[in-house]
Motif scaffolding. Structure first.
Motif, short mmCIF file in Angstrom:
data_model
loop_
_atom_site.label_atom_id
_atom_site.label_comp_id
_atom_site.label_asym_id
_atom_site.label_seq_id
_atom_site.Cartn_x
_atom_site.Cartn_y
_atom_site.Cartn_z
N MET A 1 0.85 -1.15 0.00
CA MET A 1 0.00 0.00 0.00
C MET A 1 0.91 1.23 0.00
SD MET A 1 -2.70 1.34 2.89
CE MET A 1 -3.41 -0.25 3.08
N VAL A 2 0.60 2.18 -0.81
CA VAL A 2 1.34 3.43 -0.86
C VAL A 2 0.39 4.55 -0.47
CG1 VAL A 2 2.58 5.05 -2.33
CG2 VAL A 2 2.86 2.59 -2.67
N ILE A 3 0.82 5.34 0.48
CA ILE A 3 0.01 6.47 0.93
C ILE A 3 0.83 7.74 0.74
CG2 ILE A 3 -1.13 7.56 2.89
CD1 ILE A 3 -1.49 4.75 4.05
N ARG A 4 0.23 8.74 0.17
CA ARG A 4 0.89 10.02 -0.01
C ARG A 4 0.18 11.05 0.86
NH1 ARG A 4 2.06 10.41 -6.46
NH2 ARG A 4 3.26 8.48 -6.55
N PHE A 5 0.98 11.83 1.55
CA PHE A 5 0.43 12.88 2.39
C PHE A 5 0.66 14.22 1.70
CE2 PHE A 5 1.52 9.48 5.34
CZ PHE A 5 0.30 9.34 6.00
N ARG A 6 -0.29 15.09 1.85
CA ARG A 6 -0.19 16.40 1.23
C ARG A 6 0.90 17.25 1.89
NH1 ARG A 6 -4.96 20.49 1.97
NH2 ARG A 6 -3.76 20.78 3.84
N ASP A 7 0.99 17.15 3.21
CA ASP A 7 1.95 17.95 3.96
C ASP A 7 3.08 17.08 4.49
OD1 ASP A 7 0.42 20.30 3.66
OD2 ASP A 7 -0.83 19.75 5.37
N TYR A 8 4.30 17.58 4.35
CA TYR A 8 5.48 16.87 4.83
C TYR A 8 5.41 16.65 6.34
CZ TYR A 8 10.38 15.81 5.67
OH TYR A 8 11.54 15.21 6.07
N VAL A 9 4.81 17.58 7.04
CA VAL A 9 4.70 17.46 8.50
C VAL A 9 3.92 16.20 8.87
CG1 VAL A 9 3.76 18.57 10.57
CG2 VAL A 9 4.84 19.96 8.81
N MET A 15 6.07 8.91 10.66
CA MET A 15 7.36 8.22 10.77
C MET A 15 7.87 8.22 12.21
SD MET A 15 7.72 6.99 7.86
CE MET A 15 9.31 6.24 8.08
N GLU A 16 7.59 9.27 12.97
CA GLU A 16 8.01 9.32 14.37
C GLU A 16 7.29 8.25 15.20
OE1 GLU A 16 7.26 13.28 15.73
OE2 GLU A 16 8.90 14.13 14.54
N LYS A 17 6.08 7.89 14.81
CA LYS A 17 5.29 6.93 15.57
C LYS A 17 5.39 5.50 15.02
CE LYS A 17 2.21 10.47 17.21
NZ LYS A 17 2.78 10.69 18.49
N ALA A 18 6.13 5.31 13.94
CA ALA A 18 6.25 4.00 13.30
C ALA A 18 6.89 2.97 14.21
CB ALA A 18 7.02 4.12 11.99
#
Length: 56
Positions: A1-9, A15-18
């Motif tokens: 699955m690939v997810i793209r987020f609009r905002d880099y934040v 990623m911090e919670k991965a």
């Protein structure tokens, strides 16, 4: 699955919670273009080689 987020934040927050997925069958990782993936792989291999030489 690939997810793209609009905002880099948003990407950074995810990623911090991965780390919370450790020990589960799920994982989260960044998808880099092939040129960047290849360059990162070469740099990582060079770093391992130098580390082995220093430790020897």
């Amino acid at each position: 699955m690939v997810i793209r987020f609009r905002d880099y934040v948003d990407t950074e927050i995810i990623m911090e919670k991965a780390y919370k997925l450790k020990g589960t069958p799920s994982a989260i990782d960044r998808q880099y273009p092939s040129e960047i993936s290849r360059a990162r792989s070469e740099l990582y291999n060079a770093m391992k080689r130098v580390t082995r030489e220093v430790d020897a």
